[in-house]
Design a protein around this motif. Structure first.
Motif, mmCIF file in Angstrom:
data_model
loop_
_atom_site.group_PDB
_atom_site.id
_atom_site.type_symbol
_atom_site.label_atom_id
_atom_site.label_comp_id
_atom_site.label_asym_id
_atom_site.label_seq_id
_atom_site.Cartn_x
_atom_site.Cartn_y
_atom_site.Cartn_z
ATOM 1 N N ALA A 111 0.843 -1.203 0.000
ATOM 2 C CA ALA A 111 0.000 0.000 0.000
ATOM 3 C C ALA A 111 0.875 1.249 0.000
ATOM 4 O O ALA A 111 0.634 2.203 -0.755
ATOM 5 C CB ALA A 111 -0.933 -0.005 1.202
ATOM 6 N N ILE A 115 1.173 4.345 -2.816
ATOM 7 C CA ILE A 115 1.070 5.768 -2.480
ATOM 8 C C ILE A 115 2.318 6.522 -2.973
ATOM 9 O O ILE A 115 2.223 7.571 -3.611
ATOM 10 C CB ILE A 115 0.881 5.934 -0.965
ATOM 11 C CG1 ILE A 115 -0.448 5.310 -0.540
ATOM 12 C CG2 ILE A 115 0.949 7.408 -0.561
ATOM 13 C CD1 ILE A 115 -0.643 5.204 0.950
ATOM 14 N N LEU B 282 -4.816 6.686 -4.138
ATOM 15 C CA LEU B 282 -6.145 6.379 -3.622
ATOM 16 C C LEU B 282 -6.250 4.901 -3.248
ATOM 17 O O LEU B 282 -6.745 4.536 -2.174
ATOM 18 C CB LEU B 282 -7.161 6.706 -4.716
ATOM 19 C CG LEU B 282 -8.548 7.134 -4.299
ATOM 20 C CD1 LEU B 282 -8.482 8.435 -3.538
ATOM 21 C CD2 LEU B 282 -9.429 7.293 -5.536
ATOM 22 N N GLY B 284 -3.801 2.846 -2.520
ATOM 23 C CA GLY B 284 -2.943 2.560 -1.372
ATOM 24 C C GLY B 284 -3.590 2.962 -0.068
ATOM 25 O O GLY B 284 -3.623 2.190 0.891
ATOM 26 N N VAL B 285 -4.146 4.173 -0.046
ATOM 27 C CA VAL B 285 -4.779 4.663 1.183
ATOM 28 C C VAL B 285 -5.968 3.772 1.552
ATOM 29 O O VAL B 285 -6.135 3.372 2.704
ATOM 30 C CB VAL B 285 -5.217 6.132 1.010
ATOM 31 C CG1 VAL B 285 -6.032 6.580 2.205
ATOM 32 C CG2 VAL B 285 -4.007 7.025 0.836
ATOM 33 N N LEU B 288 -4.809 0.528 3.061
ATOM 34 C CA LEU B 288 -4.407 0.700 4.458
ATOM 35 C C LEU B 288 -5.633 0.755 5.360
ATOM 36 O O LEU B 288 -5.697 0.091 6.402
ATOM 37 C CB LEU B 288 -3.593 1.993 4.625
ATOM 38 C CG LEU B 288 -2.156 1.955 4.164
ATOM 39 C CD1 LEU B 288 -1.499 3.304 4.396
ATOM 40 C CD2 LEU B 288 -1.392 0.873 4.894
#
Lengths: 302, 311
Positions: A111, A115, B282, B284-285, B288
């Motif tokens: 993740a 980002i 987006l 990735g967030v 998480l």
């Protein structure tokens, strides 16, 4: 294939292996101590490279005549990126997932990688970056009638070796390094004996991050960076680390050299397969030795 | 939540959407392919093994379809899908023999490495594969009829929906079977599983082959829907998206990956229109947030709520 191309291939290989080793060293170090396979390590390489390119071109624009200063700016870029991004990753993110399953940690770093990919594009755009000035200034050297740049054949391998020896010195001769090794043996026991596992984890993570960024910073004068470089880097460096055996430092050095040479020679012999060579070597090694070339039956991992 | 009713409802909804808005048909088929592929990724994920390279099976299936269609232009779409899927599943069963020796990080990364080899070779062997430009797949006859583009897409949409439902049903049957339960057992304790007399390698391999089958099927359909196959189909980004969808949707029920894929597609379309530059950020967030808030995905959260209601 004549002798000249062979020498050229070997020289390319050594230079490439030096960069590959630096990145892989960071990856394997972080894995050995923290048990995290940091996918965002590829981003560190990319950020290191882009930052180095920005800083050196800034220096050149302001009329820097001194070559050492240019060189220092490469190192400086790696240090800044390594410390900054390393801190953000470790203290801002991974710290909270220490006790989770390794696969969850893998997903977390994935993740983070996603980002960083976009942040990198937002900062540096999508056009290719390079910084060839320093290579030209350092000039060339002649090896058996083959002209080669000093930067690639002397500077990069020297830095890789310096990194190797100083890391070994750190781990074997300093108190902090010995505590690090203790953690890799058994982090609970080490913690019970008074080793500050969290603090050392952060330090090691930053050292590993600096190696990753350094690989990128040293690569940018001889190659050009574009989006997607992070993904390629993490996979190739994982290939080196897995072939060597996770956490094997000397093994990583030898494997990086092996894969670097094989790939560079393949450029001249079988260019179609050049990109696939590292993976083919890894798959062949893992078929015979499932835990990598240099793993000694579950002893210490670093 | 009644799964049968929900499935029928979603089936009709998606079909109606496709028939009402013809421009959405390809998007929906591609979304279903994503769901089907993620269903494949979800199966080994039940045993704690997350693959970062599964898109390679879509890629192999898609190229098989393209090669066959090029060599035998009169081949029916159905035959293409079946042949492509079988070839790619055979490939998965071979790769599986090697991969099942590894767990966790190695499992994930070795899949990635194999997929990188394939993508690299497809891109470089230009004379055979057309390089990164890929190969065109001309619209074949479907179920013996040569049709217009619109009708072809409608039939393909219905076909894909049916395939998705059958695959989802099979997934449910499989995870309740002995082999399927053994996959869960592999996650909690592999040694005890072996003590029960089951071979962990075999359990994982069977899961891997079925998982490869789902992803291959999606790839073969994808090749027909898009009319073009490129190495991108097997890229690490694609594999990563599958992992994302799987984690988002959850692996506890076969609806999970499809719901995940639907959300993924909708967000992707919105992001492409309003914030193209930060699409991965987006993702990735969101990843998480999902890992922290709903570690078992949307389906996991649903089931937890259902249980709480009953209690």
């Amino acid at each position: 294939m004549n002798l000249d191309t062979l020498i050229l291939g070997v020289a390319d290989g050594i230079s490439y292996a030096g960069l590959l080793f630096l990145v892989s060293l960071g990856l394997t170090l972080i894995f050995g101590v923290l048990g995290v396979l940091n996918i965002a390590h590829g981003s560190l390489y990319a950020f290191g490279g882009y930052a180095a390119s920005s800083i050196t071109s800034f220096a050149i624009q302001h009329g820097t005549e001194s070559t050492p200063l240019l060189f220092l700016s490469l190192i400086l870029a790696a240090l800044i990126v390594g410390v900054l991004v390393g801190l953000i990753l470790e203290m801002g993110l991974l710290r909270y997932f220490h006790k989770k399953d390794p696969v969850i940690k893998l997903l977390i770093t994935f993740a983070a990688f996603l980002i960083f990919e976009d942040i990198q594009k937002l900062i540096w755009g999508t056009s290719p970056y390079s910084a060839g000035e320093i290579v030209t200034r350092l000039g060339t050297v002649e090896i058996f009638d083959v002209v080669y740049t000093v930067y690639q054949i002397i500077v990069i391998p020297s830095i890789a070796l310096i990194a190797y020896f100083s890391l070994n010195y750190f781990l074997k001769r300093t108190s902090l390094g010995r505590q690090t090794v203790a953690i890799t043996h058994n982090s609970e026991v080490a913690s019970a004996l008074g080793v500050n596992v969290n603090k050392i984890g952060t330090i090691v993570f930053i050292i590993g991050a600096i190696f990753g960024a350094l690989g990128g910073a040293l690569a940018v004068p001889v190659s050009s960076l574009s989006p997607g470089i992070g993904a390629e880097t993490i996979v190739v460096s994982f290939t080196v680390v897995a072939t060597a055996g996770l956490g094997q430092i000397t093994g990583t050095l030898i494997t990086a050299l092996l894969i670097g040479l094989a790939r560079s020679i393949a450029v001249y012999v079988a260019p179609e397969f050049e990109v696939a060579i590292p993976y083919i070597i890894m798959l062949a090694v893992l078929l015979v030795r499932p835990n990598g070339l240099f793993t000694v039956a579950q002893s210490r991992r670093i | 939540m009644n799964y049968a009713k929900t499935t029928v409802f979603l089936f009709s909804l998606v079909l109606a959407l496709g028939l009402l808005f013809p421009w959405a048909k390809t998007i929906i088929i591609i979304g279903l392919c994503y769901g089907l592929s993620s269903l494949g990724v979800a199966l080994p994920a039940r045993s704690g093994q997350v693959s970062f390279g599964h898109a390679m099976f879509s890629c192999v299936a898609a190229y098989s379809v393209a090669f066959i269609a090029k060599a035998f232009p009169a081949t029916d779409a159905l035959v293409l899908v079946i042949a492509g899927t079988l070839l790619s599943t055979a490939f998965a069963s071979l790769i599986g023999l090697f991969i099942v020796r590894y767990r966790g990080i190695f499992y994930g990364m070795l899949n990635l490495a194999v997929s990188m080899v394939i993508v690299a070779l497809l891109g470089k062997l230009y004379s055979l594969t057309g390089g990164t430009d890929g190969i065109r797949v001309d619209r074949p006859a479907i179920f013996g009829v040569m049709t217009e583009r619109g009708d072809f897409e409608s039939i393909l949409l219905l076909f894909t929906l049916l395939v998705a439902v059958v695959a989802g049903w099979f997934y449910q049957r499989f995870i309740k079977s002995a082999s399927g339960e053994a996959l869960l057992g592999l996650k909690s304790n592999e040694t005890r599983l072996e003590y029960l007399g089951l071979s962990a390698h075999r359990v994982l391999w069977v899961g891997y082959v079925i998982s490869g089958l789902f992803v291959s099927l999606a790839g073969a359909i994808f090749a027909l829907a898009q009319g073009l196959v490129t190495p991108d189909i097997g890229s690490w980004t694609r594999s990563g998206e599958l992992v994302f969808i799987t984690v988002l949707g959850g692996v506890s029920h076969s609806l999970g990956p499809f719901v995940g894929a639907a959300i993924f597609e909708i967000v992707k379309l919105t992001a492409a229109a309003y914030m193209a530059g930060v699409w991965q950020l987006l993702l990735g967030v969101t990843l998480l947030i999902v890992i922290v808030v709903a570690p078992n995905g949307i389906m996991g959260a649903f089931e937890k709520r259902n249980k709480n209601k009953e209690a």
